[in-house]
Design a protein around this motif. Sequence first.
Motif, mmCIF file in Angstrom:
data_model
loop_
_atom_site.group_PDB
_atom_site.id
_atom_site.type_symbol
_atom_site.label_atom_id
_atom_site.label_comp_id
_atom_site.label_asym_id
_atom_site.label_seq_id
_atom_site.Cartn_x
_atom_site.Cartn_y
_atom_site.Cartn_z
ATOM 1 N N GLY A 61 0.842 -1.188 0.000
ATOM 2 C CA GLY A 61 0.000 0.000 0.000
ATOM 3 C C GLY A 61 0.874 1.233 0.000
ATOM 4 N N ALA A 62 0.230 2.391 -0.022
ATOM 5 C CA ALA A 62 0.947 3.667 0.015
ATOM 6 C C ALA A 62 0.720 4.313 1.373
ATOM 7 C CB ALA A 62 0.466 4.582 -1.108
ATOM 8 N N PHE A 63 1.792 4.864 1.939
ATOM 9 C CA PHE A 63 1.680 5.484 3.258
ATOM 10 C C PHE A 63 2.366 6.846 3.256
ATOM 11 C CE2 PHE A 63 5.618 3.131 3.227
ATOM 12 C CZ PHE A 63 6.516 3.883 3.952
ATOM 13 N N SER A 64 1.908 7.704 4.150
ATOM 14 C CA SER A 64 2.400 9.073 4.233
ATOM 15 C C SER A 64 3.689 9.155 5.048
ATOM 16 C CB SER A 64 1.328 9.961 4.869
ATOM 17 O OG SER A 64 1.823 11.263 5.118
ATOM 18 N N GLU A 65 4.450 10.224 4.786
ATOM 19 C CA GLU A 65 5.634 10.483 5.600
ATOM 20 C C GLU A 65 5.281 11.198 6.901
ATOM 21 O OE1 GLU A 65 8.335 13.187 3.696
ATOM 22 O OE2 GLU A 65 6.723 14.499 2.979
ATOM 23 N N ASP A 66 3.991 11.519 7.102
ATOM 24 C CA ASP A 66 3.613 12.227 8.320
ATOM 25 C C ASP A 66 3.682 11.292 9.532
ATOM 26 O OD1 ASP A 66 1.248 10.715 8.364
ATOM 27 O OD2 ASP A 66 -0.016 12.335 7.625
ATOM 28 N N GLN A 67 3.401 11.847 10.687
ATOM 29 C CA GLN A 67 3.550 11.086 11.938
ATOM 30 C C GLN A 67 2.635 9.872 11.975
ATOM 31 O OE1 GLN A 67 2.886 13.431 15.493
ATOM 32 N NE2 GLN A 67 4.319 12.197 16.673
ATOM 33 N N PHE A 68 1.419 10.034 11.476
ATOM 34 C CA PHE A 68 0.500 8.907 11.441
ATOM 35 C C PHE A 68 1.008 7.811 10.502
ATOM 36 C CE2 PHE A 68 -3.287 11.704 12.790
ATOM 37 C CZ PHE A 68 -3.168 11.290 14.102
ATOM 38 N N GLY A 69 1.537 8.219 9.359
ATOM 39 C CA GLY A 69 2.053 7.240 8.410
ATOM 40 C C GLY A 69 3.174 6.411 9.002
ATOM 41 N N GLN A 70 4.071 7.067 9.719
ATOM 42 C CA GLN A 70 5.169 6.345 10.357
ATOM 43 C C GLN A 70 4.663 5.414 11.453
ATOM 44 O OE1 GLN A 70 8.224 6.592 8.973
ATOM 45 N NE2 GLN A 70 7.077 7.871 7.531
ATOM 46 N N LEU A 71 3.648 5.882 12.192
ATOM 47 C CA LEU A 71 3.045 5.044 13.233
ATOM 48 C C LEU A 71 2.429 3.785 12.625
ATOM 49 C CD1 LEU A 71 0.736 6.244 16.120
ATOM 50 C CD2 LEU A 71 0.005 4.402 14.640
ATOM 51 N N LEU A 72 1.744 3.954 11.497
ATOM 52 C CA LEU A 72 1.079 2.833 10.853
ATOM 53 C C LEU A 72 2.065 1.783 10.350
ATOM 54 C CD1 LEU A 72 -1.644 4.844 8.914
ATOM 55 C CD2 LEU A 72 -2.072 3.184 10.730
ATOM 56 N N ILE A 73 3.101 2.237 9.680
ATOM 57 C CA ILE A 73 4.095 1.300 9.173
ATOM 58 C C ILE A 73 4.791 0.573 10.318
ATOM 59 C CG2 ILE A 73 6.379 1.208 8.091
ATOM 60 C CD1 ILE A 73 4.136 1.107 6.103
ATOM 61 N N GLN A 74 5.081 1.299 11.388
ATOM 62 C CA GLN A 74 5.723 0.660 12.533
ATOM 63 C C GLN A 74 4.803 -0.378 13.167
ATOM 64 O OE1 GLN A 74 9.024 1.217 13.413
ATOM 65 N NE2 GLN A 74 8.603 -0.656 14.583
ATOM 66 N N LYS A 75 3.493 -0.097 13.163
ATOM 67 C CA LYS A 75 2.531 -1.053 13.711
ATOM 68 C C LYS A 75 2.582 -2.358 12.927
ATOM 69 C CE LYS A 75 -1.045 -2.016 16.438
ATOM 70 N NZ LYS A 75 -0.986 -2.006 17.906
ATOM 71 N N LEU A 76 2.667 -2.262 11.616
ATOM 72 C CA LEU A 76 2.741 -3.459 10.788
ATOM 73 C C LEU A 76 4.046 -4.214 11.042
ATOM 74 C CD1 LEU A 76 1.315 -2.168 7.382
ATOM 75 C CD2 LEU A 76 0.144 -3.527 9.115
ATOM 76 N N VAL A 77 5.132 -3.481 11.105
ATOM 77 C CA VAL A 77 6.436 -4.094 11.361
ATOM 78 C C VAL A 77 6.430 -4.809 12.711
ATOM 79 C CG1 VAL A 77 8.877 -3.626 11.802
ATOM 80 C CG2 VAL A 77 7.719 -2.501 9.890
ATOM 81 N N ASP A 78 5.880 -4.158 13.719
ATOM 82 C CA ASP A 78 5.819 -4.749 15.061
ATOM 83 C C ASP A 78 5.013 -6.046 15.081
ATOM 84 O OD1 ASP A 78 7.317 -2.640 16.000
ATOM 85 O OD2 ASP A 78 5.617 -1.561 16.872
ATOM 86 N N ASN A 79 4.104 -6.188 14.119
ATOM 87 C CA ASN A 79 3.277 -7.393 14.030
ATOM 88 C C ASN A 79 3.806 -8.401 12.997
ATOM 89 O OD1 ASN A 79 0.585 -7.334 15.703
ATOM 90 N ND2 ASN A 79 0.972 -5.223 15.075
ATOM 91 N N ASN A 80 5.070 -8.218 12.611
ATOM 92 C CA ASN A 80 5.730 -9.159 11.690
ATOM 93 C C ASN A 80 5.103 -9.205 10.304
ATOM 94 O OD1 ASN A 80 7.664 -10.081 13.664
ATOM 95 N ND2 ASN A 80 6.015 -11.285 14.593
ATOM 96 N N VAL A 81 4.598 -8.065 9.868
ATOM 97 C CA VAL A 81 4.098 -7.934 8.505
ATOM 98 C C VAL A 81 5.216 -7.355 7.639
ATOM 99 C CG1 VAL A 81 2.424 -6.789 6.998
ATOM 100 C CG2 VAL A 81 1.716 -7.610 9.263
ATOM 101 N N ASP A 82 5.464 -7.965 6.493
ATOM 102 C CA ASP A 82 6.481 -7.490 5.553
ATOM 103 C C ASP A 82 5.944 -6.242 4.833
ATOM 104 O OD1 ASP A 82 8.312 -7.048 3.533
ATOM 105 O OD2 ASP A 82 8.151 -9.049 2.649
ATOM 106 N N VAL A 83 6.617 -5.111 5.010
ATOM 107 C CA VAL A 83 6.182 -3.860 4.368
ATOM 108 C C VAL A 83 7.189 -3.405 3.316
ATOM 109 C CG1 VAL A 83 4.872 -3.122 6.385
ATOM 110 C CG2 VAL A 83 7.266 -2.419 6.152
ATOM 111 N N GLY A 84 8.083 -4.296 2.929
ATOM 112 C CA GLY A 84 9.154 -3.933 2.006
ATOM 113 C C GLY A 84 8.704 -3.534 0.617
ATOM 114 N N TYR A 85 7.472 -3.875 0.255
ATOM 115 C CA TYR A 85 6.958 -3.533 -1.075
ATOM 116 C C TYR A 85 5.930 -2.400 -1.037
ATOM 117 C CZ TYR A 85 9.269 -7.853 -2.441
ATOM 118 O OH TYR A 85 10.215 -8.837 -2.672
ATOM 119 N N SER A 86 5.820 -1.738 0.103
ATOM 120 C CA SER A 86 4.918 -0.597 0.226
ATOM 121 C C SER A 86 5.602 0.677 -0.265
ATOM 122 C CB SER A 86 4.444 -0.443 1.672
ATOM 123 O OG SER A 86 3.559 -1.482 2.019
ATOM 124 N N HIS A 87 4.813 1.724 -0.448
ATOM 125 C CA HIS A 87 5.298 2.939 -1.087
ATOM 126 C C HIS A 87 5.134 4.161 -0.177
ATOM 127 C CE1 HIS A 87 5.207 1.063 -5.240
ATOM 128 N NE2 HIS A 87 4.516 0.202 -4.503
#
Length: 344
Positions: free
Chosen positions: A53-79
Motif C-alpha cells: 500500500g501507500a503510506f504518508s511520511e507524516d507522523q501517522f504514516g510512520q506510526l502505521l508502518i511501525q505497527k505493521l512491522v511490530d506485528n511481523n508484517v512485511d512492508v518492504g513492497y509498500s510505497h
Amino acid sequence: MKHIISLGELLIDFIPMKQVQLEEACYVPHAGGAAANVAVAIARLGGLVRFIGAFSEDQFGQLLIQKLVDNNVDVGYSHLVREVPTTVALVTLYPDGQRHFTFFREQTADSQLRAEGLNWDAWNDVAVCHVGGVLLSTEPGRSATLAAIEHTHQVGSLVSFDVNIRPTLWDSSSAIRNIIMNVTEQVDILKLSIEEAEFLIANKEEFASNALELSKLKKLGEAFLEKGPDFVIITLGSRGALLFTHKHQIEVPAMQVAPIDTTGAGDAFMGAILYQLVQQGINTPEDLLTLSEYEISNLGKLASLVAGLSCTRYGGCSSFPYMHEICSVMDAQKKASISSADQG
C-alpha cells in the motif's frame, strides 16, 4: 509455507474510549484500514504476509508502518508518498458495538498507490493476493488493484476480494455496483456482508424483501458463485456467516460474546480464512475446488473465534488475537464439552 499479499488501504481510525455522546467522547488513534487489518490478523496467527500500500511520511504514516512491522508484517513492497496526509476515519460506536465511519480521505496517501509502482517480485512465492473495495473507489488506486488482480492470475495464485463498500468514498451507487460486480467476476474468493450482498443484487426481485431468511441468503450466495468466484463468504454479524462453494453451503455460528467494538471483525474473519487456506496448501484456483464440507466448516469455526475475540476489545488490528489465545479458547471449549458430557 507461501506468503499472502494484502493490498490496499492503511489509515488511522479515531475510536472513542467508550460509548458516550459525541461532545463527551475522547478519541484514541488506532491503526486501521481493511487491507492492513487483514495482514495483521494473518501475522498474529503465524502466517507469512506482505502488505502492499501507500503510506504518508507524516507522523501517522510512520506510526502505521511501525505497527505493521511490530506485528511481523512485511512492508518492504509498500510505497512512501510525500507531502500528502494519512487518511483518517472517525468511528462512532453504538451500544451493541456496531460502528459508523466518517472518512477524511481527499488526496491522502493510501489512495495514491499506482500500478506502475508495483514490484512484481512481491508475487514470487505468493499463494493469495487479497484486495478490497476501498482502493477501487478512486484512481490511481483502482488501476493498481486491477493490475494486481491481473498479475495474480498470470502467476496462477488465488485472488481474494472483500467488497468493503463505503458509499461516501464513491461518486455514485451505480459506480459502486458496476465496478464491484466487474471485479467480482475476476476473483476466486469473495467476501461481503449481508448488507453489501443485498445492495449489489438489489435489481433482482427475488432478493427485494425478507432477504435475511436462510433460503434467500443461500440464493444470494449462489448468485455470487454464478458470477465467477469459487468460494463466497457472506458475513451476518451476530448471526455468524455463510460459506459457499459450488458443492457445499456451510452455516457458521458467531462466537457468543458481549461486543464493545466490532471495528475490523470482518477483516479478522477474512484473515483467519486466508491463513488457514494457505496452511492447508490451498495455493491455486484448482486447489480451492477440492475443499470438503468438513474443511470448510473448520475454516469458518476458527475464523468465528478470531472475529469474536476481536469484538471484545477496542480498535481494529490492535484487537486481533494471537494463535496462543485462540488455542486457549479452544482448549477451554473442549474441556467444557467433556465436562458437560460427563455430567450427562
